[in-house]
Design a protein around this motif. Structure first.
Motif, PDB file in Angstrom:
ATOM      1  N   HIS A 155      -8.478  -6.471   5.717  1.00 36.98           N
ATOM      2  CA  HIS A 155      -7.754  -7.620   5.162  1.00 36.98           C
ATOM      3  C   HIS A 155      -6.699  -8.124   6.139  1.00 36.98           C
ATOM      4  O   HIS A 155      -6.461  -9.338   6.222  1.00 36.98           O
ATOM      5  N   ASP A 160      -4.607   4.692  -5.466  1.00 39.27           N
ATOM      6  CA  ASP A 160      -5.442   5.885  -5.601  1.00 39.27           C
ATOM      7  C   ASP A 160      -4.986   7.027  -4.704  1.00 39.27           C
ATOM      8  O   ASP A 160      -5.456   8.154  -4.852  1.00 39.27           O
ATOM      9  N   SER A 190     -10.241   4.922   2.778  1.00 40.01           N
ATOM     10  CA  SER A 190     -10.534   3.609   2.192  1.00 40.01           C
ATOM     11  C   SER A 190      -9.336   2.675   2.301  1.00 40.01           C
ATOM     12  O   SER A 190      -9.476   1.481   2.593  1.00 40.01           O
ATOM     13  N   ALA A 191      -8.143   3.224   2.074  1.00 41.60           N
ATOM     14  CA  ALA A 191      -6.931   2.406   2.163  1.00 41.60           C
ATOM     15  C   ALA A 191      -6.698   1.928   3.595  1.00 41.60           C
ATOM     16  O   ALA A 191      -6.320   0.775   3.818  1.00 41.60           O
ATOM     17  N   PHE A 234      -4.624  -2.074  -5.102  1.00 40.62           N
ATOM     18  CA  PHE A 234      -5.885  -1.436  -5.481  1.00 40.62           C
ATOM     19  C   PHE A 234      -6.196  -0.240  -4.593  1.00 40.62           C
ATOM     20  O   PHE A 234      -6.581   0.833  -5.073  1.00 40.62           O
ATOM     21  N   PHE A 235      -6.029  -0.414  -3.279  1.00 41.07           N
ATOM     22  CA  PHE A 235      -6.391   0.665  -2.364  1.00 41.07           C
ATOM     23  C   PHE A 235      -5.224   1.617  -2.079  1.00 41.07           C
ATOM     24  O   PHE A 235      -5.441   2.659  -1.463  1.00 41.07           O
ATOM     25  N   CYS A 240      -9.016   1.490   5.962  1.00 38.91           N
ATOM     26  CA  CYS A 240     -10.030   0.468   6.251  1.00 38.91           C
ATOM     27  C   CYS A 240      -9.675  -0.865   5.595  1.00 38.91           C
ATOM     28  O   CYS A 240      -9.817  -1.927   6.200  1.00 38.91           O
ATOM     29  N   ALA A 241      -9.211  -0.810   4.332  1.00 35.67           N
ATOM     30  CA  ALA A 241      -8.833  -2.040   3.630  1.00 35.67           C
ATOM     31  C   ALA A 241      -7.683  -2.737   4.339  1.00 35.67           C
ATOM     32  O   ALA A 241      -7.654  -3.975   4.442  1.00 35.67           O
ATOM     33  N   GLN A 276       0.822  -1.205   0.000  1.00 38.79           N
ATOM     34  CA  GLN A 276       0.000   0.000   0.000  1.00 38.79           C
ATOM     35  C   GLN A 276       0.864   1.265   0.000  1.00 38.79           C
ATOM     36  O   GLN A 276       0.582   2.213  -0.734  1.00 38.79           O
ATOM     37  N   ALA A 295      -8.978   9.185  -0.664  1.00 40.41           N
ATOM     38  CA  ALA A 295      -8.722   7.756  -0.849  1.00 40.41           C
ATOM     39  C   ALA A 295      -8.017   7.147   0.357  1.00 40.41           C
ATOM     40  O   ALA A 295      -7.977   5.927   0.506  1.00 40.41           O
ATOM     41  N   ILE A 350      -5.152  -6.317  -3.048  1.00 37.92           N
ATOM     42  CA  ILE A 350      -5.778  -5.326  -2.172  1.00 37.92           C
ATOM     43  C   ILE A 350      -4.815  -4.184  -1.865  1.00 37.92           C
ATOM     44  O   ILE A 350      -5.196  -3.011  -1.870  1.00 37.92           O
TER      45      ILE A 350
END
Length: 229
Positions: free
Chosen positions: A207, A165, A199-200, A161-162, A202-203, A104, A196, A158
């Motif tokens: 996960h 952004d 969201s990152a 993707f997160f 939380c992801a 991330q 963004a 994951i």
């Protein structure tokens, strides 16, 4: 403002929930969204073709695969297993949570190609996760081994993707900005990137919790009577 094009999102969710072919789901949803948005069939197909042509990486794949194959032939996976076996306290869950954070953060800094399935997950992350699971929970059966590999691949997906952004110069942020601009909302890429971040985060926790929970399930199964030590 018409909300009919949002049906494409529902089609993506339904297609993935039904485990249909992802390529067909995404392509079909794109066609439906374009048609409901007022575009003709030919312009929609032209837009899909242009996006594919602008973002294809086929030549890069042909460069990466022989290199990875050569490294694996000379024992890259075995060395990865041996390395993780020497790390005290390393478990499958902790290792993948660490990789999730790394993926991330690097994606958020624009280095989205630093990881990936062919160059990182298959030769390094998945073997290290398997070795860590075997070290702490004993031998894995075929289903458990496949699950560990799937978790390693999902972690990469994951994280990328997160994370990507958050990088305001990524194509997805520019696409979102363009969509908002057509609807009259003037937003800068930096504003979209900042939003963004939640969201990152939380992801990462969601996960990461799944990974640690799976690690605990492996530990419980390892203690069942009749399991090989």
């Amino acid at each position: 403002m018409s909300y009919w094009p949002l049906i494409g999102i529902a089609l993506v969710v339904a297609g993935f929930a039904l485990r249909l072919n992802p390529l067909l789901v995404v392509a079909g949803s794109a066609l439906v969204t374009g048609l409901l948005g007022g575009l003709g069939l030919v312009p929609v197909i032209e837009a899909l073709g242009k996006a594919f042509n602008d973002n294809r990486y086929i030549s890069l794949t042909w460069i990466i695969l022989p290199v990875i194959g050569l490294l694996e032939r000379h024992g890259l996976q075995q060395q990865a297993r041996c390395l993780i076996a020497t790390v005290r306290g390393a478990t499958m869950g902790r290792l993948l949570v660490l990789y999730l954070g790394f993926r991330q953060i690097t994606a958020a800094l624009g280095m989205k190609d630093i990881g990936g399935h062919p160059q990182a997950v298959r030769p390094l992350i998945a073997p290290m996760a398997e070795a860590a699971a075997e070290r702490t929970h004993g031998p894995l059966d075929a289903a458990e081994r496949d699950k560990v590999r799937a978790m390693a691949a999902a972690t990469d997906n994951i994280g990328l993707f997160f994370g990507e952004d958050i990088f305001f110069a990524i194509a997805s942020i520019l696409l979102i900005q363009g969509v908002f601009e057509t609807q009259g909302y003037e937003l800068t890429p930096l504003q979209l990137s900042v939003w963004a971040i939640p969201s990152a985060v939380c992801a990462f926790f969601l996960h990461g919790g799944r990974l640690l929970a799976f690690d605990r399930r492996l530990a419980r199964r390892a203690r069942l009577p009749g399991r090989a030590a």
